[in-house]
Every structure is written in C-alpha cells, then in structure tokens.
Design an enzyme around this catalytic site. Structure first.
Site, PDB file in Angstrom:
ATOM      1  CG  HIS A  92      32.208  10.444  33.006  1.00 48.67           C
ATOM      2  ND1 HIS A  92      33.206  10.025  32.147  1.00 48.67           N
ATOM      3  CD2 HIS A  92      31.356  11.202  32.255  1.00 48.67           C
ATOM      4  CE1 HIS A  92      32.956  10.508  30.934  1.00 48.67           C
ATOM      5  NE2 HIS A  92      31.839  11.218  30.980  1.00 48.67           N
ATOM      6  CD  GLN A 116      32.261  15.648  31.666  1.00 51.07           C
ATOM      7  OE1 GLN A 116      32.000  15.017  30.660  1.00 51.07           O
ATOM      8  NE2 GLN A 116      32.367  16.973  31.659  1.00 51.07           N
ATOM      9  CG  ASP A 148      24.847  13.530  34.958  1.00 49.96           C
ATOM     10  OD1 ASP A 148      24.644  13.816  33.759  1.00 49.96           O
ATOM     11  OD2 ASP A 148      25.233  12.403  35.329  1.00 49.96           O
TER      12      ASP A 148
HETATM   13  N1  NVA Z   1      25.285  10.027  34.288  1.00 50.67           N
HETATM   14  C1  NVA Z   1      25.270  10.044  32.840  1.00 50.67           C
HETATM   15  C2  NVA Z   1      26.477  10.760  32.321  1.00 50.67           C
HETATM   16  C3  NVA Z   1      26.514  10.922  30.821  1.00 50.67           C
HETATM   17  C4  NVA Z   1      27.764  11.561  30.329  1.00 50.67           C
HETATM   18  C5  NVA Z   1      25.202   8.623  32.318  1.00 50.67           C
HETATM   19  O1  NVA Z   1      25.884   7.753  32.863  1.00 50.67           O
HETATM   20  O2  NVA Z   1      24.451   8.377  31.366  1.00 50.67           O
HETATM   21  N1   CP Z   2      29.818  14.002  28.956  1.00 48.20           N
HETATM   22  C1   CP Z   2      29.982  12.913  28.192  1.00 48.20           C
HETATM   23  O1   CP Z   2      30.691  11.965  28.530  1.00 48.20           O
HETATM   24  O2   CP Z   2      29.353  12.978  26.979  1.00 48.20           O
HETATM   25  P1   CP Z   2      29.152  11.769  25.971  1.00 48.20           P
HETATM   26  O3   CP Z   2      28.221  10.783  26.602  1.00 48.20           O
HETATM   27  O4   CP Z   2      28.563  12.403  24.749  1.00 48.20           O
HETATM   28  O5   CP Z   2      30.489  11.141  25.679  1.00 48.20           O
END
Ligand code: NVA
Ligand code: CP
Length: 307
Positions: A129, A132, A223
């Site tokens: 990600h 982020q 997280d």
């Molecule tokens: N680890 C989480 C992050 C959400 C922004 C997911 O992948 O669902």
């Molecule tokens: N942190 C993040 O990516 O949030 P969303 O899943 O709401 O986009």
C-alpha cells in the site's frame, strides 16, 4: 515513464522528492491556491475492493489539480465479468492520462502496468500500500519524527507491514515488526528489505513480542488483523492475535511523545483500544488528510517523469 507500484522501485531521493512536492502542494492548497498542475487530465480509478480514503483522496486530488477522476468499480466494468487486465489496460490507457488501481494480486497490477501507455499507481494490493506510506511519512515529517526514528509496527505481516519494510529500508531508519508466529511478512519482501537496509543503514528487526518492539519507539503503528479478502479467517485471526492490541499498557512503553499512526479503518477492541485511538486522534486524522496531499505529490511527480 514511471509507475508507482511499490516503493521497492524508488530510491530514497525520489521518495523524498515526492514528499517535498506533497508538502509544497499542501501549503498551496491550505492557502486556497489550487494550482492546475494536471489541467485537463483524466485519472481512471479502478476499485476491486472497498475504499473510503483512497477513493476520496484521489478523486478530490485530481479535481483540485485541474483534472477529473473516473470511478470504475469492478462490478460496473467488464473486468468484473472476466475481461483480462491486459485488455482493460490497453483500452483505458488510450483514453485516460493516469490510472490508479486497487486490487488483490500485485501481479495483476503489474500486468496492467506492463500493458499501459500511461502511469499506473498502486491504490493497495494484498502485498503493498505505497501511497499510504507516503502519507504516513509526510505525517512523521510534520510531527518532527523524521530524524532517525524508531518505528514499531505491531500486528499482521500484511501489505502495510510490507510497505513499512520498504520505506524504512529505503530511507534508512529503524523498524521493528512484531507479529504473532505464522503472521510474519513475506520472505521475499523481507529479503529485499534486508538488502536495501545494507545500503541505507536501516535497522530492521522481526519480533513476536509487541512489548519488545514498542520499547522506546518514536512511532507506533498497526493495522487491521483482518484485511480485505480475509473475512472468512476472522475467528482464527482474532484468536491468534491475542496480546497484540495496542492499548495504554503497550503505548506506555514507547517514548512519552510517541505518535500512534493507523492507516484506517480501525477496529477498536481488536488491533487498537478505544483509549489509545482517541488519545491519538489528532495525528491519526492528520495522517488520513495527508492521503490527499501525498497522492497529489505522487500524481504530479509521475506526470513530470513522462517520456
Ligand atoms: N491491510 C488492510 C489495509 C486497509 C487500508 C487491507 O488490506 O484491508
Ligand atoms: N487507508 C486506506 O487505504 O483507506 P481506504 O481503504 O478507506 O481507502
């Protein structure tokens, strides 16, 4: 032309250049100056998973930069009915100027990028990600935590853990990752991180004890224990992550002025306690807002590096 698929592809200098750009654009935005760096450009935003922050920050971001965003949910485009990534990429990239994708496999994102004529941005995959992390680092800089910080990541060895590993190993700071046994980050990502750390001087430690990780930390982060796509594993995961909640006891081991960051959405009573979350809501929501500014930095940087 460059894509933004993982921080693995970026140098320290490039990451800091994007952060600087984001800071400048944020300052302009705060003064009410919406400089049209991407005037008339169209950003396609493909979502195979849910999103609040990523969708809103990209859509508002491109609009404030003078362009327009197209929200393309998997269920509404032919991708959801089996049209291949490579065909979707060849169509969309002939009509749009940039693409952001949120999907499952990093390899699907890479396939899209390989067939795209325009820059592609990772809006979250199961592996990484990176946008982020740009917002998280921007927040650390704003709170004066960029000078040799100790960052403690407590929880699942997931896309966020992997992204922290890339950021720390590229920029050269100390990162301690504490996961339950069996939930460690992926082996090949760890190998990359240790390799980058040799050059940058980063100190990366893997632990199974959250207390050891948080001791004297400048930044504590976590997280969700159940990422998108893992909903069926909820019961087992909640059992396995027992003892990994960031609560007042754990936070008390960090430096007195330590930041607590969370990419959100947060599940209180699981990875973080209500008390810790609310005591640190200032930096958490600064971090969330910084998604907007960081995203703009990434988009403007990619536009500048078009060939
Ligand atoms: N680890 C989480 C992050 C959400 C922004 C997911 O992948 O669902
Ligand atoms: N942190 C993040 O990516 O949030 P969303 O899943 O709401 O986009």
């Amino acid at each position: 032309m460059r894509h933004f698929l993982t921080l693995k592809d970026y140098t320290k200098e490039e990451i800091l250049e994007i952060i600087k750009l984001a800071q400048n654009i944020k300052a302009e935005t705060k003064r009410g100056e919406y400089v049209p760096y991407l005037e008339g450009q169209t950003l396609a935003m493909i979502f195979e998973k849910s999103s609040t922050r990523t969708r809103v920050s990209f859509e508002v971001g491109i609009y404030q930069l003078g362009g327009i965003g197209l929200f393309l949910s998997k269920n509404d485009i032919q991708l959801g009915r089996g049209e291949p990534m490579r065909d979707t990429a060849r169509v969309i990239s002939r009509m749009c100027d940039m693409v952001m994708i949120r999907t499952y496999a990093q390899s699907d994102l890479e396939e899209f990028a390989a067939y795209s004529k325009v820059p592609v941005i990772n809006g979250l995959t199961d592996e990484y990600h990176p946008v982020q992390l740009m917002a998280d680092y921007l927040t650390m800089v704003e709170y004066g935590k960029e000078k040799d910080p100790i960052v403690a990541y407590v929880g699942d060895g997931n896309n966020m853990a992997h992204s922290w590993l890339m950021l720390a190993s590229k920029l050269g700071f100390e990162l301690r990752v504490a996961t339950p046994k069996g939930y460690e980050p992926k082996e090949e990502i760890l190998e990359d991180a240790f390799e980058f750390a040799k050059q940058s001087g980063a100190k990366i430690t893997l632990l199974n004890d959250p207390k050891e990780a948080v001791e004297d930390a400048d930044v504590v982060t976590t997280d969700t224990w159940i990422s998108m796509g893992q909903e069926d594993e909820k019961e087992k995961r909640v059992r396995d992550f027992k003892g990994f909640m960031v609560d007042n006891n754990l936070m008390s081991l960090a430096k007195d002025d330590a930041l607590f960051l969370h990419c959100l959405p947060a599940y209180r009573g699981y990875e973080v306690s209500e008390e810790v979350f609310e005591a640190h809501e200032k930096e958490i929501f600064d971090e969330a807002e910084n998604r907007l500014h960081a995203q703009k930095g990434v988009m403007v940087w990619l536009d500048k590096h078009r060939k």
